[in-house]
Write an enzyme that holds these catalytic residues in place. Structure first.
Site, PDB file in Angstrom:
ATOM      1  N   ARG A   1    -118.979  95.968 -16.276  1.00 42.81           N
ATOM      2  CA  ARG A   1    -118.689  96.865 -15.151  1.00 42.81           C
ATOM      3  C   ARG A   1    -119.707  96.647 -14.029  1.00 42.81           C
ATOM      4  NH1 ARG A   1    -120.108 103.330 -15.038  1.00 42.81           N
ATOM      5  NH2 ARG A   1    -119.124 103.710 -13.039  1.00 42.81           N
TER       6      ARG A   1
ATOM      7  N   ASN B   1    -126.202 110.848 -19.671  1.00 44.45           N
ATOM      8  CA  ASN B   1    -125.704 110.178 -18.468  1.00 44.45           C
ATOM      9  C   ASN B   1    -124.232 110.562 -18.380  1.00 44.45           C
ATOM     10  OD1 ASN B   1    -124.782 108.577 -16.415  1.00 44.45           O
ATOM     11  ND2 ASN B   1    -125.811 106.714 -17.106  1.00 44.45           N
TER      12      ASN B   1
ATOM     13  N   ALA C   1    -119.666 109.784 -13.592  1.00 42.59           N
ATOM     14  CA  ALA C   1    -119.098 110.446 -12.411  1.00 42.59           C
ATOM     15  C   ALA C   1    -118.981 111.963 -12.577  1.00 42.59           C
ATOM     16  CB  ALA C   1    -117.728 109.843 -12.096  1.00 42.59           C
TER      17      ALA C   1
ATOM     18  N   SER D   1    -128.303 103.449 -12.220  1.00 39.67           N
ATOM     19  CA  SER D   1    -128.473 103.041 -10.819  1.00 39.67           C
ATOM     20  C   SER D   1    -129.219 104.134 -10.050  1.00 39.67           C
ATOM     21  CB  SER D   1    -127.109 102.799 -10.171  1.00 39.67           C
ATOM     22  OG  SER D   1    -126.375 104.015 -10.104  1.00 39.67           O
TER      23      SER D   1
ATOM     24  N   GLU E   1    -131.638 114.046 -17.803  1.00 41.94           N
ATOM     25  CA  GLU E   1    -130.507 113.409 -17.120  1.00 41.94           C
ATOM     26  C   GLU E   1    -130.918 111.978 -16.765  1.00 41.94           C
ATOM     27  OE1 GLU E   1    -129.458 115.528 -13.562  1.00 41.94           O
ATOM     28  OE2 GLU E   1    -128.067 113.963 -12.888  1.00 41.94           O
TER      29      GLU E   1
ATOM     30  N   PRO F   1    -117.989 108.852 -18.757  1.00 34.92           N
ATOM     31  CA  PRO F   1    -116.895 107.930 -18.462  1.00 34.92           C
ATOM     32  C   PRO F   1    -117.348 106.595 -17.867  1.00 34.92           C
ATOM     33  CG  PRO F   1    -116.967 109.706 -16.841  1.00 34.92           C
ATOM     34  CD  PRO F   1    -117.918 110.078 -17.951  1.00 34.92           C
ATOM     35  N   ASN F   2    -116.681 105.565 -18.328  1.00 38.37           N
ATOM     36  CA  ASN F   2    -116.852 104.181 -17.863  1.00 38.37           C
ATOM     37  C   ASN F   2    -118.130 103.514 -18.358  1.00 38.37           C
ATOM     38  OD1 ASN F   2    -114.403 104.151 -16.290  1.00 38.37           O
ATOM     39  ND2 ASN F   2    -115.437 105.508 -14.859  1.00 38.37           N
TER      40      ASN F   2
END
Ligand code: DQA
Length: 141
Positions: A17, A73, A76, A101, A97, A9-10
Site C-alpha cells: 500500500r 493505529n 482513517a 506517516s 496512538e 482499515p487498510n
C-alpha cells in the site's frame, strides 16, 4: 503484562500500500517486530488488524474490560469515527496512538484525530518504529 496492538482499515495491506508513504514493511513484518520487541521487554504482545469497525469496537471493549494497555493505529477511523473514540474513552489502562506517516504533513483532513484526546501519547511519522517505541514506553510504566 498483556498489551494489545490494534491496527485498523487498510493496514493489512502494508508493504504494497502506497510504499512511498508507508514503507515496505508488511503487516506480518510489523507483527513480528512487535512480538520481538515484546519478548525483549517482557510484554505479552498480541497484534490484531481489521477492516471492520464493529470488530475493532469489540476489541477495544475487551481491552476496557480486562484493563489491557492498547497501542492503536485506527487508520482513517482516526479522523472521523466517534464510535472508535467513544470506545477509547472507556479504556482505563494507557492508550498510545500510532501513525506510521506524519499525518500533519499530509492532507488537512488527516490533521485532526478523534483519538488523541483519549491517548496518553501519540507517535506520528516514525514509521513502524513508532510501534516499538510505544511498547518501550508501556514497559517502563
Ligand atoms: C495512518 C494515517 C491515516 O491518515 C491513514 O488513513 C491510515 C494510516 C498512518 O499510520 O500513517 O490508514 O494511520
Amino acid at each position: 503484562m498483556k498489551v494489545l496492538v490494534l491496527n485498523g482499515p487498510n493496514l493489512g495491506r502494508l508493504g504494497t500500500r502506497e510504499p512511498e508513504i508507508y514503507g515496505h514493511t508488511t503487516h506480518a513484518d510489523l507483527a513480528e517486530l512487535c512480538a520481538r520487541t515484546g519478548e525483549e521487554l517482557g510484554l505479552d504482545v498480541e497484534v490484531r488488524q481489521t477492516d471492520h469497525e464493529g470488530e475493532m469496537l469489540g476489541w477495544l471493549h475487551e481491552a476496557a474490560t480486562r484493563q489491557w494497555p492498547v497501542v492503536l493505529n485506527a487508520g482513517a477511523w482516526t479522523h472521523y469515527s466517534i464510535a472508535v473514540a467513544d470506545a477509547c474513552a472507556m479504556l482505563t489502562a494507557p492508550l498510545l496512538e500510532v501513525h506510521i506517516s506524519n499525518v500533519h504533513k499530509r492532507e488537512e483532513f488527516r490533521h485532526h484525530s478523534y483519538i488523541s484526546a483519549h491517548a496518553s501519547g501519540v507517535l506520528v511519522g516514525l514509521g513502524v518504529e513508532g510501534y516499538a517505541l510505544a511498547l518501550r514506553w508501556l514497559a517502563k510504566k
